[in-house]
Design a protein around this motif. Structure first.
Motif, PDB file in Angstrom:
ATOM      1  N   THR A 130       0.843  -1.200   0.000  1.00 29.52           N
ATOM      2  CA  THR A 130       0.000   0.000   0.000  1.00 29.52           C
ATOM      3  C   THR A 130       0.871   1.239   0.000  1.00 29.52           C
ATOM      4  O   THR A 130       0.776   2.079  -0.890  1.00 29.52           O
ATOM      5  CB  THR A 130      -0.938   0.016   1.223  1.00 29.52           C
ATOM      6  N   TYR A 131       1.749   1.337   0.996  1.00 29.42           N
ATOM      7  CA  TYR A 131       2.600   2.516   1.118  1.00 29.42           C
ATOM      8  C   TYR A 131       4.054   2.251   0.739  1.00 29.42           C
ATOM      9  O   TYR A 131       4.784   3.176   0.389  1.00 29.42           O
ATOM     10  CB  TYR A 131       2.542   3.067   2.545  1.00 29.42           C
ATOM     11  N   ALA A 171       7.050  -0.848  -0.932  1.00 29.23           N
ATOM     12  CA  ALA A 171       7.150  -1.960  -1.876  1.00 29.23           C
ATOM     13  C   ALA A 171       7.420  -3.299  -1.213  1.00 29.23           C
ATOM     14  O   ALA A 171       7.034  -4.340  -1.753  1.00 29.23           O
ATOM     15  CB  ALA A 171       8.246  -1.658  -2.897  1.00 29.23           C
ATOM     16  N   THR A 172       8.083  -3.298  -0.060  1.00 25.84           N
ATOM     17  CA  THR A 172       8.506  -4.560   0.546  1.00 25.84           C
ATOM     18  C   THR A 172       8.237  -4.568   2.042  1.00 25.84           C
ATOM     19  O   THR A 172       8.047  -3.514   2.669  1.00 25.84           O
ATOM     20  CB  THR A 172      10.016  -4.784   0.335  1.00 25.84           C
ATOM     21  N   LYS A 173       8.255  -5.769   2.636  1.00 28.46           N
ATOM     22  CA  LYS A 173       8.110  -5.884   4.083  1.00 28.46           C
ATOM     23  C   LYS A 173       9.275  -5.204   4.800  1.00 28.46           C
ATOM     24  O   LYS A 173       9.095  -4.608   5.871  1.00 28.46           O
ATOM     25  CB  LYS A 173       8.026  -7.351   4.508  1.00 28.46           C
ATOM     26  N   GLU A 174      10.472  -5.288   4.222  1.00 28.89           N
ATOM     27  CA  GLU A 174      11.635  -4.653   4.843  1.00 28.89           C
ATOM     28  C   GLU A 174      11.442  -3.143   4.936  1.00 28.89           C
ATOM     29  O   GLU A 174      11.755  -2.524   5.966  1.00 28.89           O
ATOM     30  CB  GLU A 174      12.898  -4.983   4.044  1.00 28.89           C
ATOM     31  N   ALA A 175      10.918  -2.548   3.874  1.00 26.40           N
ATOM     32  CA  ALA A 175      10.618  -1.117   3.913  1.00 26.40           C
ATOM     33  C   ALA A 175       9.505  -0.835   4.920  1.00 26.40           C
ATOM     34  O   ALA A 175       9.521   0.183   5.632  1.00 26.40           O
ATOM     35  CB  ALA A 175      10.210  -0.627   2.521  1.00 26.40           C
ATOM     36  N   SER A 210       8.819  14.918  11.621  1.00 29.61           N
ATOM     37  CA  SER A 210       8.951  13.780  10.711  1.00 29.61           C
ATOM     38  C   SER A 210       7.606  13.522  10.066  1.00 29.61           C
ATOM     39  O   SER A 210       6.551  13.719  10.681  1.00 29.61           O
ATOM     40  CB  SER A 210       9.426  12.538  11.466  1.00 29.61           C
ATOM     41  N   PHE A 211       7.634  13.102   8.810  1.00 30.99           N
ATOM     42  CA  PHE A 211       6.414  12.903   8.045  1.00 30.99           C
ATOM     43  C   PHE A 211       6.433  11.523   7.399  1.00 30.99           C
ATOM     44  O   PHE A 211       7.414  11.147   6.760  1.00 30.99           O
ATOM     45  CB  PHE A 211       6.283  13.962   6.952  1.00 30.99           C
ATOM     46  N   LEU A 212       5.340  10.798   7.526  1.00 27.53           N
ATOM     47  CA  LEU A 212       5.225   9.489   6.912  1.00 27.53           C
ATOM     48  C   LEU A 212       4.105   9.431   5.874  1.00 27.53           C
ATOM     49  O   LEU A 212       4.010   8.474   5.135  1.00 27.53           O
ATOM     50  CB  LEU A 212       4.986   8.407   7.973  1.00 27.53           C
TER      51      LEU A 212
END
Length: 256
Positions: A96-97, A99-103, A164-166
């Motif tokens: 969703t936000y 590309a990968t589980k690590e990210a 910080s912005f997510l």
């Protein structure tokens, strides 16, 4: 602190189009202020961002806890639910936000969240009407108003506002971060807040720990006296260039 007077001062310097909101964490439902509405009173489960919009647009005081809250991510951020492995392993963000589980793992690690307290409730209300002492004051507005709040927060000590912005989990930026850090936080309303709470495209938010509100008011007043104001002062002392026919008309005046 006189919160009604505080709201009046914020509106004096910022000309806000919705109420500043006071936010308080209470340990259990029984400590909600009298006459606080909850999602159950409205017949639906709601996300905290929806309650924020009801407070700042309707002028209602509302509270929400674990059983009546409808946003799973917000429930982790507010500590209603624990940060379960499925969440911490990046599964929610992946696809969703990121590309990968690590990210996703890195994103969830960066998201500020309160300690797990399943009995906790969050109460929100328009600052000029609240009967409780807030932990955080949240102000929504457009970028020029946010700029004025940044300037005000830096008036006494200088330096820079660090935020910080997510782009997701906006209640983390608006509420959890100011509570945990004790510092002002510029916040970016997330997709969910814009979708479900109908926060507008032009709006941002600013979270102020209650202990720093007087300092921000001092900064708004001080910078206003120095000429840094909202609405932004236009520079108008320049000579305009008009179309050719206007120049010829002016020449006709001199011939007369």
């Amino acid at each position: 602190m006189d919160w009604a007077a505080t709201a009046q001062e914020l509106n004096r310097y910022l000309l806000l189009n919705s109420f500043p909101v006071g936010v308080k964490l209470v340990p259990r439902r029984e400590e909600l202020p009298a006459k606080t509405r909850t999602p159950r009173d409205l017949g639906v489960r709601l996300a905290l961002c929806q309650l924020m919009s009801l407070a700042r647009r309707y002028g209602w005081t509302l509270g929400v806890g674990r059983e009546e809250h409808n946003c799973p991510l917000g429930s982790i951020i507010m500590g209603f639910e624990p940060a379960v492995p499925f969440y911490l392993e990046g599964n929610v963000a992946e696809g969703t936000y990121v590309a990968t589980k690590e990210a996703g793992i890195r994103s969830e690690a960066a998201l500020r969240r309160l300690d797990h307290a399943p009995d906790r409730w969050v109460v929100v209300g328009p600052l000029d009407r609240i009967t409780f002492e807030p932990d955080v004051v949240v102000i929504h507005g457009h970028p020029a108003q946010m700029m004025r709040l940044i300037q005000a927060a830096l008036y006494r000590e200088g330096g820079a506002i660090t935020s910080s912005f997510l782009g997701r989990g906006a209640c983390s930026e608006e509420i959890a971060a100011p509570v945990l850090s004790g510092q002002c936080q510029l916040a970016m309303p997330c997709t969910g807040e814009r979708m479900f709470a109908q926060t507008q495209d032009h709006e941002m938010a600013f979270g102020i720990p209650a202990a720093r509100v007087a300092e921000v008011l001092e900064g708004l007043a001080g910078t206003h006296r120095l000429g840094i104001r909202y609405p932004i002062t236009s520079f108008l002392r320049y000579e305009a260039a008009f179309p050719e026919k206007y120049r010829r008309l002016a020449e006709e005046f001199s011939r007369g």
